[in-house]
Enzyme design. Structure first.
Site, PDB file in Angstrom:
ATOM      1  N   ASP A  61       0.877  -1.170   0.000  1.00  0.00           N
ATOM      2  CA  ASP A  61       0.000   0.000   0.000  1.00  0.00           C
ATOM      3  C   ASP A  61       0.911   1.216   0.000  1.00  0.00           C
ATOM      4  OD1 ASP A  61      -1.644   2.162   0.544  1.00  0.00           O
ATOM      5  OD2 ASP A  61      -2.827   1.122   2.073  1.00  0.00           O
ATOM      6  N   VAL A  62       0.939   1.962  -1.101  1.00  0.00           N
ATOM      7  CA  VAL A  62       1.904   3.049  -1.251  1.00  0.00           C
ATOM      8  C   VAL A  62       1.647   4.197  -0.279  1.00  0.00           C
ATOM      9  CG1 VAL A  62       2.448   2.525  -3.646  1.00  0.00           C
ATOM     10  CG2 VAL A  62       0.595   4.148  -3.114  1.00  0.00           C
ATOM     11  N   TYR A 153      -8.508  14.248  -7.933  1.00  0.00           N
ATOM     12  CA  TYR A 153      -7.490  13.648  -8.797  1.00  0.00           C
ATOM     13  C   TYR A 153      -6.506  14.704  -9.296  1.00  0.00           C
ATOM     14  CZ  TYR A 153      -5.565  10.610 -12.448  1.00  0.00           C
ATOM     15  OH  TYR A 153      -4.723   9.859 -13.229  1.00  0.00           O
ATOM     16  N   THR A 188      -6.849   1.919 -20.423  1.00  0.00           N
ATOM     17  CA  THR A 188      -6.638   1.049 -19.271  1.00  0.00           C
ATOM     18  C   THR A 188      -7.943   0.946 -18.487  1.00  0.00           C
ATOM     19  OG1 THR A 188      -6.066   2.748 -17.622  1.00  0.00           O
ATOM     20  CG2 THR A 188      -4.285   1.974 -19.074  1.00  0.00           C
TER      21      THR A 188
END
Length: 253
Positions: A61-62, A153, A188
């Site tokens: 988990d970054v 974002y 993606t």
């Protein structure tokens, strides 16, 4: 050319699928040994098995500081050094500002921005010990242009630009190069639901008249990770088929 990363060791986050998967495959094919990380354990292990002995897989988990320490230590234990970090992991949603929640905003920022910061900070000692390295931070076209519904974002991806610029200044004296990549519309799983049915129409706003592929992004990442870009640091490279040229993206329908 082949073997463009011979002898190098890389960490690639968010490697289980999409851009990260293709980056991992290309980096390994060009001679690097790679630590692949993600929270999607099944897909990640399958990728590492497919790549073979040059790859290891690790749950990561970054947004967790301790996870970063464990990943860097495991990479050095497995491969003896660390030369490249690709901060690829990221999450995305589209929500108008008046509908965005604090929890939703914080989660996007935690993964995309805090995760990038922790990654950069965590690899400094290992790269300094090896005489330098290359860090590639994956931002977004939403980090240089405004899009409706992308407050969280965009905030995170604009922030990645800031971390990249500061890191390039601070780490340059140690031979560590830091650059950011800003993909536009790439095919993606991160594309919003239903968008694939609209791609033919939406792509008309892209001068090259096509949606980007994971190969397009991976090839740029490979260049930035390799010694071919040895005098490139602090750069912000958009890879969007020309979509951002000429006028702000916020002005587009």
């Amino acid at each position: 050319m082949a073997g463009r990363l011979d002898g190098k060791v890389a960490i690639i986050t968010g490697a289980a699928r999409g851009q990260g998967e293709q980056e991992a495959r290309l980096v390994a094919a060009e001679g690097a040994r790679v630590m692949l990380t993600d929270v999607l354990d099944v897909e990640l292990k399958a990728l590492a098995d497919d790549i073979g002995d040059a790859a290891r897989a690790m749950h990561h988990d970054v947004a967790e500081e301790d996870d970063w320490a464990a990943v860097v230590a495991a990479t050095q234990d497995a491969f003896g050094r660390l030369d490249v970090l690709v901060n690829n992991a990221g999450i995305h949603h589209v929500v108008p500002i008046d509908e965005e929640t604090v929890a939703g905003f914080q989660r996007i920022v935690a993964v995309n921005l805090l995760g990038t910061f922790l990654g950069v900070r965590s690899v400094i000692d290992a790269m300094r010990a090896g005489g330098g390295g290359a860090i590639v931070n994956i931002s977004s076209l939403a980090g240089v242009r405004a899009f409706a519904g992308h407050a969280a974002y965009s905030a995170s991806k604009y922030g990645v630009r800031g971390v990249t610029q500061v890191a390039a200044i601070e780490l340059g004296p140690f031979g560590i190069r830091v650059n950011s990549v800003h993909p536009g519309m790439i095919d993606t799983a991160m594309l919003p639901p239903g968008s694939r049915a609209q791609l033919a129409e939406r792509v008309l706003g892209v001068p090259l008249r096509r949606v980007g592929t994971t190969d397009d992004v991976a090839s740029l990442v490979l260049f930035l990770a390799s010694d071919e870009s040895s005098y490139l640091s602090g750069a912000e490279i958009t890879i969007d088929g020309g979509a951002g040229a000429g006028r702000p993206m916020s002005a587009r329908p």
